[in-house]
Design a protein around this motif. Structure first.
Motif, PDB file in Angstrom:
ATOM      1  N   LYS A   8       0.837  -1.211   0.000  1.00 35.38           N
ATOM      2  CA  LYS A   8       0.000   0.000   0.000  1.00 35.38           C
ATOM      3  C   LYS A   8       0.866   1.254   0.000  1.00 35.38           C
ATOM      4  N   HIS A  16     -12.634  -8.471 -10.256  1.00 30.29           N
ATOM      5  CA  HIS A  16     -11.175  -8.530 -10.220  1.00 30.29           C
ATOM      6  C   HIS A  16     -10.543  -8.123 -11.553  1.00 30.29           C
ATOM      7  N   LEU A  49     -10.820  -4.389 -11.922  1.00 31.48           N
ATOM      8  CA  LEU A  49      -9.949  -3.740 -10.942  1.00 31.48           C
ATOM      9  C   LEU A  49      -8.491  -3.804 -11.382  1.00 31.48           C
ATOM     10  N   VAL A  99      -5.564  -1.025 -11.930  1.00 29.01           N
ATOM     11  CA  VAL A  99      -4.252  -1.106 -11.276  1.00 29.01           C
ATOM     12  C   VAL A  99      -3.138  -0.985 -12.317  1.00 29.01           C
ATOM     13  N   LYS A 128       1.852  -6.231  -8.902  1.00 29.42           N
ATOM     14  CA  LYS A 128       0.579  -6.745  -9.433  1.00 29.42           C
ATOM     15  C   LYS A 128       0.363  -8.193  -9.018  1.00 29.42           C
ATOM     16  N   ILE A 184      -0.942  -8.121  -5.436  1.00 26.08           N
ATOM     17  CA  ILE A 184      -2.325  -7.635  -5.393  1.00 26.08           C
ATOM     18  C   ILE A 184      -3.284  -8.730  -5.836  1.00 26.08           C
ATOM     19  N   LEU A 196      -6.352 -10.489  -3.752  1.00 22.18           N
ATOM     20  CA  LEU A 196      -7.715 -10.545  -4.270  1.00 22.18           C
ATOM     21  C   LEU A 196      -8.261 -11.976  -4.236  1.00 22.18           C
ATOM     22  N   THR A 246     -13.402  -7.927  -2.592  1.00 22.69           N
ATOM     23  CA  THR A 246     -12.189  -7.684  -1.813  1.00 22.69           C
ATOM     24  C   THR A 246     -12.631  -7.502  -0.378  1.00 22.69           C
ATOM     25  N   SER A 265      -7.457  -3.037   0.872  1.00 26.81           N
ATOM     26  CA  SER A 265      -8.788  -3.057   0.238  1.00 26.81           C
ATOM     27  C   SER A 265      -9.389  -1.673   0.025  1.00 26.81           C
ATOM     28  N   LEU A 270      -7.736  -0.018  -3.000  1.00 20.22           N
ATOM     29  CA  LEU A 270      -8.154  -0.642  -4.258  1.00 20.22           C
ATOM     30  C   LEU A 270      -9.603  -0.283  -4.586  1.00 20.22           C
TER      31      LEU A 270
END
Length: 414
Positions: free
Chosen positions: A93, A148, A151, A155, A165, A168, A172, A191, A198, A201
């Protein structure tokens, strides 16, 4: 030994992440290890996280499912990661948050650095003076239904590093462990609400689903969003209806759905606005925006304004918290002991709900005053079950110890 391995994760990054997780506190995850337990072998535990993150071999454990009551009586499911996983999530994060922040709308307030609920409320308060119509938006099961694939497209617009990635995606896909120990696998969506990464995202997802789309499609209107709660301000009823329909189509395209019962249009009725409309109220972040009598600063008279005050639901929550303490049965405790237990809660209520129309909270805190009087009746038989005598004694205590309870100190007149 080298400070880093194959991936650019340093021990300092893990240490900084640990300090943030420690500040945020939180309960144990599926491994049952609390923050206190984790710190018994702090150096070893942090080394393990760094070693695995830096080598690409970190795999998150399942998330612990807990349920908390919602205001409609149903349960909201939260996912609590382990302490170690919260630290690992915080590392990633910290790496990506600044990039995302550069893109986010100034109208988004939830879970962002230097943004707060009170800032969001102030923005809505300012907007309702300018715009007569509001769309109170609610997305059905938002955190459970984030797609996902969509999302990750968002990302990838801001993250080039394959290893970030990769992690992440792993988060997920984390399964959820229920109370019975059953592991529920993700089906390409959702998520966990409760994870460290979370909210970030989720904000990125809604930035593209709603914020950026609104700014392009409807640049003339204003909106305020706090996580998945959004208030959209319109000039006319017909504009509100058209915008709401367009938003419904937009979220559907993004594999989400508006909550039909909770999403509604409201008219911000005040002394200037004479139109008739069934709904003249909406709730946001624990407050109700509605027509209410206000004092004029010019002539000290009264006028009908449209402003916020603590919501009925929030008042009920506070009353239930007071009732659950059963403090009237603490007959062996001293009043100082009761104050020590209750003051953190009272300060929280005052700091949050007392910011607007303080006297509205005053009505709710009277319930606490009555509960304290009941405690005195149970403790001192000489009062002979006379509430009049109990209130008189309570007033004497308040005079002699005016800072004993946080609401006394804050000047709440009970």
């Amino acid at each position: 030994m080298k400070e880093t391995k194959s991936l650019p994760v340093s021990k300092q990054m893990v240490w900084n992440a640990y300090k943030k997780v420690k500040r945020n506190k939180g309960s144990a995850g599926t491994d049952g290890i609390s923050l206190k337990d984790f710190e018994l072998k702090l150096e070893d535990n942090l080394y393990k996280i760094w070693n695995r993150l830096a080598s690409g071999s970190y795999f998150p454990p399942p998330v612990k499912e807990v349920e908390i009551p919602k205001k409609d009586g149903k349960k909201r499911k939260l996912g609590i990661p382990t302490v170690g996983d919260r630290i690992a999530q915080m590392v990633i994060k910290d790496l990506v948050e600044r990039r995302f922040e550069k893109e986010f709308s100034p109208n988004s307030y939830g879970y962002r650095p230097l943004k707060s609920t009170h800032q969001a409320l102030e923005a809505v308060r300012k907007n309702v003076r300018k715009y007569a119509w509001v769309i109170d938006l609610d997305i059905k099961g938002f955190f459970d239904n984030i797609d996902h694939e969509l999302l990750m497209k968002a990302v990838e617009r801001h993250v080039e590093e394959k290893w970030i990635k990769m992690y992440i995606r792993r988060w997920l896909k984390m399964p959820v462990q229920t109370k019975t120990g059953e592991l529920i696998e993700k089906q390409g969506k959702g998520t966990p609400q409760g994870g460290v990464i979370s909210p970030l995202l989720a904000n990125l997802f809604l930035h593209y689903v709603l914020d950026k789309w609104l700014s392009i499609k409807y640049p003339e209107i204003s909106f305020v969003r706090y996580a998945d709660d959004a208030i959209i301000h319109c000039r006319t009823q017909s504009e509100a209806e058209a915008v709401l329909k367009a938003i419904g189509d937009r979220v559907s395209e993004c594999k989400l759905q508006l909550h039909e019962k909770k999403t509604k249009i409201a008219y911000c009725k005040d002394y200037r606005r004479k139109e008739k409309f069934e709904n003249v109220k909406f709730d946001f972040l624990g407050f109700s925006f509605k027509p209410q009598s206000m004092k004029s600063k010019l002539n000290k008279g009264m006028f009908l304004g449209f402003d916020l005050s603590i919501s009925k639901t929030s008042r009920s929550k506070i009353v239930n918290e007071i009732r659950k303490t059963n403090l009237h049965r603490w007959t062996t405790a001293r009043i100082e002991d009761i104050a020590e237990v209750l003051n953190p809660k009272i300060r929280g209520w005052i700091n949050y709900y007392g910011k607007y129309r303080k006297w509205e909270l005053n009505r709710t805190l009277r319930r606490l005053h009555r509960r304290l009087a009941k405690w005195l009746l149970n403790k001192y038989k000489r009062l002979k079950w006379s509430f009049r005598r109990a209130f008189k004694l309570l007033e004497q205590i308040k005079i002699s110890k005016p800072t004993l309870f946080a609401h006394w100190e804050a000047g709440y007149n009970l």
